[in-house]
Motif scaffolding. Structure first.
Motif, PDB file in Angstrom:
ATOM      1  N   ILE A  50      17.864  -2.108  10.671  1.00  0.00           N
ATOM      2  CA  ILE A  50      17.430  -0.954  11.038  1.00  0.00           C
ATOM      3  C   ILE A  50      15.756  -0.480  11.262  1.00  0.00           C
ATOM      4  O   ILE A  50      15.861  -0.426   9.550  1.00  0.00           O
ATOM      5  CB  ILE A  50      18.561  -0.364  10.645  1.00  0.00           C
ATOM      6  CG1 ILE A  50      19.507  -1.002  11.220  1.00  0.00           C
ATOM      7  CG2 ILE A  50      17.868   1.565  11.601  1.00  0.00           C
ATOM      8  CD1 ILE A  50      21.121   0.158  11.057  1.00  0.00           C
ATOM      9  N   LEU A  72      18.728 -10.092  14.410  1.00  0.00           N
ATOM     10  CA  LEU A  72      19.482  -8.419  15.075  1.00  0.00           C
ATOM     11  C   LEU A  72      18.196  -7.851  15.222  1.00  0.00           C
ATOM     12  O   LEU A  72      18.545  -7.005  13.857  1.00  0.00           O
ATOM     13  CB  LEU A  72      20.664  -7.547  15.020  1.00  0.00           C
ATOM     14  CG  LEU A  72      20.729  -6.554  15.990  1.00  0.00           C
ATOM     15  CD1 LEU A  72      20.912  -6.343  17.406  1.00  0.00           C
ATOM     16  CD2 LEU A  72      22.088  -5.688  15.248  1.00  0.00           C
ATOM     17  N   ILE A  74      16.769  -3.779  15.233  1.00  0.00           N
ATOM     18  CA  ILE A  74      16.946  -2.310  15.687  1.00  0.00           C
ATOM     19  C   ILE A  74      16.372  -1.265  15.173  1.00  0.00           C
ATOM     20  O   ILE A  74      16.051  -1.180  14.327  1.00  0.00           O
ATOM     21  CB  ILE A  74      19.055  -1.438  15.112  1.00  0.00           C
ATOM     22  CG1 ILE A  74      20.221  -2.870  15.794  1.00  0.00           C
ATOM     23  CG2 ILE A  74      18.845  -0.637  15.215  1.00  0.00           C
ATOM     24  CD1 ILE A  74      21.081  -2.722  14.800  1.00  0.00           C
ATOM     25  N   ASP A  75      15.610  -0.656  16.335  1.00  0.00           N
ATOM     26  CA  ASP A  75      14.824   0.368  16.355  1.00  0.00           C
ATOM     27  C   ASP A  75      14.636   0.936  17.484  1.00  0.00           C
ATOM     28  O   ASP A  75      15.470   0.836  18.978  1.00  0.00           O
ATOM     29  CB  ASP A  75      13.648  -0.187  16.583  1.00  0.00           C
ATOM     30  CG  ASP A  75      12.541   1.116  15.631  1.00  0.00           C
ATOM     31  OD1 ASP A  75      12.011  -0.091  14.389  1.00  0.00           O
ATOM     32  OD2 ASP A  75      11.988   2.269  16.601  1.00  0.00           O
ATOM     33  N   TRP A 111      17.911  -4.692  20.058  1.00  0.00           N
ATOM     34  CA  TRP A 111      18.337  -3.399  20.074  1.00  0.00           C
ATOM     35  C   TRP A 111      17.519  -1.945  20.273  1.00  0.00           C
ATOM     36  O   TRP A 111      17.577  -1.343  19.028  1.00  0.00           O
ATOM     37  CB  TRP A 111      19.114  -3.379  19.669  1.00  0.00           C
ATOM     38  CG  TRP A 111      21.412  -2.933  20.220  1.00  0.00           C
ATOM     39  CD1 TRP A 111      20.723  -1.963  21.498  1.00  0.00           C
ATOM     40  CD2 TRP A 111      22.117  -3.086  19.559  1.00  0.00           C
ATOM     41  NE1 TRP A 111      21.792  -1.337  22.008  1.00  0.00           N
ATOM     42  CE2 TRP A 111      22.678  -2.223  20.757  1.00  0.00           C
ATOM     43  CE3 TRP A 111      22.413  -3.253  18.420  1.00  0.00           C
ATOM     44  CZ2 TRP A 111      24.615  -1.548  20.283  1.00  0.00           C
ATOM     45  CZ3 TRP A 111      24.342  -2.608  18.664  1.00  0.00           C
ATOM     46  CH2 TRP A 111      24.992  -2.390  19.244  1.00  0.00           C
ATOM     47  N   THR A 112      17.257  -1.373  20.861  1.00  0.00           N
ATOM     48  CA  THR A 112      16.064  -0.361  21.190  1.00  0.00           C
ATOM     49  C   THR A 112      17.902   0.606  21.258  1.00  0.00           C
ATOM     50  O   THR A 112      18.203   1.286  22.894  1.00  0.00           O
ATOM     51  CB  THR A 112      15.519  -0.215  22.711  1.00  0.00           C
ATOM     52  OG1 THR A 112      14.686  -0.981  22.295  1.00  0.00           O
ATOM     53  CG2 THR A 112      14.715   0.923  22.743  1.00  0.00           C
ATOM     54  N   VAL A 113      17.463   1.539  20.357  1.00  0.00           N
ATOM     55  CA  VAL A 113      18.915   1.644  20.454  1.00  0.00           C
ATOM     56  C   VAL A 113      18.648   3.271  18.666  1.00  0.00           C
ATOM     57  O   VAL A 113      17.978   2.674  18.305  1.00  0.00           O
ATOM     58  CB  VAL A 113      19.953   0.758  20.126  1.00  0.00           C
ATOM     59  CG1 VAL A 113      20.521   0.463  18.585  1.00  0.00           C
ATOM     60  CG2 VAL A 113      21.407   2.327  20.436  1.00  0.00           C
ATOM     61  N   SER A 115      19.649   4.548  15.915  1.00  0.00           N
ATOM     62  CA  SER A 115      21.682   3.758  14.856  1.00  0.00           C
ATOM     63  C   SER A 115      22.281   5.000  14.488  1.00  0.00           C
ATOM     64  O   SER A 115      23.486   4.447  15.100  1.00  0.00           O
ATOM     65  CB  SER A 115      19.981   3.731  13.787  1.00  0.00           C
ATOM     66  OG  SER A 115      20.210   4.524  13.526  1.00  0.00           O
ATOM     67  N   LEU A 118      25.631   4.615  16.723  1.00  0.00           N
ATOM     68  CA  LEU A 118      26.009   3.255  16.734  1.00  0.00           C
ATOM     69  C   LEU A 118      27.093   3.233  14.813  1.00  0.00           C
ATOM     70  O   LEU A 118      27.212   4.602  14.904  1.00  0.00           O
ATOM     71  CB  LEU A 118      25.159   2.055  15.912  1.00  0.00           C
ATOM     72  CG  LEU A 118      24.317   1.809  16.495  1.00  0.00           C
ATOM     73  CD1 LEU A 118      23.077   0.142  16.371  1.00  0.00           C
ATOM     74  CD2 LEU A 118      24.134   1.240  17.864  1.00  0.00           C
ATOM     75  N   LEU A 123      28.388  -2.379  16.097  1.00  0.00           N
ATOM     76  CA  LEU A 123      27.391  -3.021  15.386  1.00  0.00           C
ATOM     77  C   LEU A 123      28.014  -4.670  15.154  1.00  0.00           C
ATOM     78  O   LEU A 123      27.656  -5.165  15.025  1.00  0.00           O
ATOM     79  CB  LEU A 123      27.160  -2.363  13.811  1.00  0.00           C
ATOM     80  CG  LEU A 123      26.294  -3.136  13.425  1.00  0.00           C
ATOM     81  CD1 LEU A 123      24.689  -3.619  14.352  1.00  0.00           C
ATOM     82  CD2 LEU A 123      25.169  -2.127  12.184  1.00  0.00           C
ATOM     83  N   ARG A 126      28.315  -6.464  18.249  1.00  0.00           N
ATOM     84  CA  ARG A 126      26.807  -6.921  18.498  1.00  0.00           C
ATOM     85  C   ARG A 126      26.670  -7.999  17.499  1.00  0.00           C
ATOM     86  O   ARG A 126      25.990  -9.514  18.251  1.00  0.00           O
ATOM     87  CB  ARG A 126      26.033  -6.089  18.376  1.00  0.00           C
ATOM     88  CG  ARG A 126      24.623  -6.124  19.283  1.00  0.00           C
ATOM     89  CD  ARG A 126      24.539  -6.443  20.395  1.00  0.00           C
ATOM     90  NE  ARG A 126      22.978  -6.334  20.737  1.00  0.00           N
ATOM     91  CZ  ARG A 126      22.421  -6.067  21.768  1.00  0.00           C
ATOM     92  NH1 ARG A 126      22.975  -5.274  22.559  1.00  0.00           N
ATOM     93  NH2 ARG A 126      21.105  -5.632  22.573  1.00  0.00           N
ATOM     94  N   ASP A 147      23.267   4.684   7.728  1.00  0.00           N
ATOM     95  CA  ASP A 147      22.865   3.394   8.057  1.00  0.00           C
ATOM     96  C   ASP A 147      23.345   2.626   6.937  1.00  0.00           C
ATOM     97  O   ASP A 147      23.822   1.009   7.254  1.00  0.00           O
ATOM     98  CB  ASP A 147      20.713   2.960   8.279  1.00  0.00           C
ATOM     99  CG  ASP A 147      20.226   4.105   9.743  1.00  0.00           C
ATOM    100  OD1 ASP A 147      21.501   3.998  10.280  1.00  0.00           O
ATOM    101  OD2 ASP A 147      19.198   3.815   9.723  1.00  0.00           O
TER     102      ASP A 147
END
Ligand SMILES: C[S@@+](CC[C@H](N)C(=O)[O-])C[C@H]1O[C@@H](n2cnc3c(N)ncnc32)[C@H](O)[C@@H]1O
Length: 261
Positions: A50, A72, A74-75, A111-113, A115, A118, A123, A126, A147
């Motif tokens: 993340i 993965l 995530i950012d 994954w453009t999201v 965090s 989530l 998570l 995924r 996180d």
């Protein structure tokens, strides 16, 4: 069949210096040592981060993947007015670096999201179980707590979580949040390694295995080792030795590190 780490060797030895990011050679060596050792021990799982920024750490995770494993990233992958200098380019640099380095990623591995949106369930759906998880997203108290909780929820029994900026003077709330979380979860998480920028954490049942491996790892031979305690349990510290630091400065001055990929 022995794992092939040629691309990882190339990245760490020759390419990593040209990717903007927030850690140094000791962290790279420690993550490399942990990830390879896991593969050699048959510890399987996925690899996640993340807070990817330009990909400096995430590319190590991607290059550690073994058959059947996924990564993965995530950012938010968003630039804004605050992003200048090496902070800029969050909307494009990761994708450009990935292409230039030739690191193949399937679409679901990025994954453009935010965090914070989530849950452990989303998570897990995924990425499943994770053997190496880097937590380096938002540095505010609530981001770090959230996180780290996410990472713990998917961490394999013999996996490792890496917390960035735990001792960073610029980010006091990272330390406060991590201490709260690690205190609350002291039966499930044990810090076993401190480097300048990162804290490495594992399940208490396996933390000593990681410490034993690291003190004899050839990848960390040049680093200065100390033994301390944290939360009343033994912990290892690695810093870059003065000779290695000097050598790197000279090499950089002489232009022996690549400036571009
Ligand atoms: C310190 S940088 C990460 C550095 C990176 N790990 C490296 O190896 O250089 C922090 C990153 O966290 C991302 N971030 C901040 N808040 C986030 C959030 N709520 N969700 C997802 N990513 C976030 C930022 O976009 C930024 O790329």
């Amino acid at each position: 069949m022995a794992a092939n780490f040629a691309a990882l060797d190339r990245y760490i030895d020759r390419q990593i210096e040209a990717v903007a990011g927030y850690f140094g050679p000791v962290e790279a060596a420690a993550i490399d040592a942990v990830g390879r050792w896991q593969a050699e021990q048959g510890i399987a799982g996925n690899l996640a981060e993340i807070g990817v920024h330009h990909g400096k750490l995430f590319f190590i995770l991607a290059l550690l993947r073994q058959a059947g494993e996924r990564a993965l990233a995530i950012d938010l992958f968003q630039d804004d007015g605050l992003n200048t200098g090496i902070h800029a380019g969050r909307d494009t640099a990761f994708f450009d670096n990935r292409a230039r380095l030739g690191i193949a990623l399937d679409e679901p591995e990025v994954w453009t999201v935010d965090s914070l949106t989530l849950t452990a369930e989303t998570l897990r759906a995924r990425i499943g179980e994770v053997r190496l998880f880097s937590v380096d997203g938002g540095h505010a108290y609530r981001n770090v707590i959230h996180d780290m909780r996410l990472a713990e929820a998917v961490l394999a029994d013999d996996g490792v979580m890496i917390v960035h900026d735990f001792f960073g003077v610029g980010w006091p709330d990272v330390s406060v949040a991590a201490i709260h979380l690690l205190t609350e979860m002291k039966d499930r998480l044990q810090p076993f390694l401190i480097t300048q920028y990162k804290l490495f954490v594992a399940r208490p049942a396996v933390a000593e295995h990681y410490r034993a491996m690291l003190v004899t790892s050839p990848r960390l031979r040049g680093a200065h080792l100390s033994e301390r305690t944290m939360f009343d349990r033994p912990i290892t510290l690695f810093n870059l030795g003065r000779r290695e630091l000097l050598e790197r400065r000279i090499k950089r001055k002489l232009g022996l590190y690549p400036k571009t990929l």
